[in-house]
Design an enzyme around this catalytic site. Sequence first.
Site, PDB file in Angstrom:
ATOM      1  N   LYS A   1      68.653  18.645  -2.019  1.00 38.79           N
ATOM      2  CA  LYS A   1      69.896  18.332  -1.330  1.00 38.79           C
ATOM      3  C   LYS A   1      70.586  17.358  -2.029  1.00 38.79           C
ATOM      4  O   LYS A   1      70.223  15.944  -2.051  1.00 38.79           O
ATOM      5  CB  LYS A   1      69.797  17.957  -0.061  1.00 38.79           C
ATOM      6  CG  LYS A   1      71.136  17.806   0.776  1.00 38.79           C
ATOM      7  CD  LYS A   1      70.699  17.427   2.278  1.00 38.79           C
ATOM      8  CE  LYS A   1      72.008  17.355   3.091  1.00 38.79           C
ATOM      9  NZ  LYS A   1      72.739  18.632   3.102  1.00 38.79           N
TER      10      LYS A   1
ATOM     11  N   ASP B   1      71.501  15.739  13.441  1.00 33.32           N
ATOM     12  CA  ASP B   1      72.274  16.908  13.296  1.00 33.32           C
ATOM     13  C   ASP B   1      71.632  18.006  13.451  1.00 33.32           C
ATOM     14  O   ASP B   1      71.191  18.894  12.536  1.00 33.32           O
ATOM     15  CB  ASP B   1      72.706  16.617  11.736  1.00 33.32           C
ATOM     16  CG  ASP B   1      73.618  17.750  11.163  1.00 33.32           C
ATOM     17  OD1 ASP B   1      74.545  18.238  12.166  1.00 33.32           O
ATOM     18  OD2 ASP B   1      73.989  18.121  10.303  1.00 33.32           O
TER      19      ASP B   1
END
Length: 289
Positions: A5, A103
Site C-alpha cells: 500500500k 477506518d
Amino acid sequence: MVAVKNLLNNRGQAEKEFKVEVEAIGRVRHKNLVRLLGYCVEGAYRMLVYEYVDNGNLDQWLHGDVGEVSPLTWEVRMNIILGTAKGLAYLHEGLEPKVVHRDIKSSNILLDQQWNAKVSDFGLAKLLCSERSYVTTRVMGTFGYVAPEYASTGMLNERSDVYSFGVLIMEIITGRSPVDYTRAPGEVNLVEWLKTMVAERKAEEVVDPKLPEKPSPKALKRALLVALRCVDPDGHKRPKMGHVIHMLEMDDLLCRDDKKPGRDAPQISDRYSSRDGGNFSKRENQRYR
C-alpha cells in the site's frame, strides 16, 4: 506474494511518529488481522507491506456483480462479523498501547478461501494509551462509517471503531451501502433507515435479497440487536468489542422470557425505538454491562 500500500498525501506525517506506530502495529499477531510485514520510508514515500489475502474484500462480495444469489450465506456472514469483532477486540483490549483502527469498512475486511475475515489497512490506525482519548483536528475515516462524535469533535477512542463496526454489521445483513444516494430519500442513510424499519416492526424486510436462505427470526434479532447497540448515538453506551463477541456468541441473546411458557417472544421494537435514540431497557443494559 505480498500486498503493498502506497500512502498518499502523507507529507504531514512525521517520520519518527510513522516509524513508531508502524513498528508497534508490525508486532501485532492475530488470525483475524492482516499481518504487516514491513514498511518503507524514503523521502515523501510511505509504503506498507502486508501479507497477501487471496479472496478479495467484503465490499466486492457484498456489492459487486456476484449474480442473483450471493455466495455469502447467513452463516458465512455471521462468521465474518464474529471474526472482525475478534480482530478489533484484540486491537482494543489485547494490546498496550491499544490500537484504534479508524477506518473499519467492508473494503478493509479481506477474506481468505474459507471466508475467514482479516481486518486490513492500518494506514490510519492510532495508538492510544489505556483510558485515554485522542483529539485530532483532522478526522480520518470513510463517510457513512464515522462515529458522530468523532466527526463533530475529533474525539477519538475505541468507541469510534465500535460505531463503524455496527454500521458494518448492518451492511452485511442488508447488502446495502452505508450511504446510497440512488435510493429513496428515507433509505439513503443505512443506519437511520434500519432504525426506522426495526421501530416499525419490519425487521425481516431488511435482509439482503441475495441471501440463498433467510436467517431464523431469532438469529436476525440477535445480529440486529448487536448492531443497534454498537451505533448508539451516545458513545459511552456502546459495548466494548469483547462484550460484542460475548453477545454474538450467546445462544440466549434474547430475553430469558422467550423460554417461559405462555409468553410470546418480545419483538426487537419492544426494546428499541427511534423515539429513544436506540436505548435499550434497563434489563437489557444490565445484562450486557
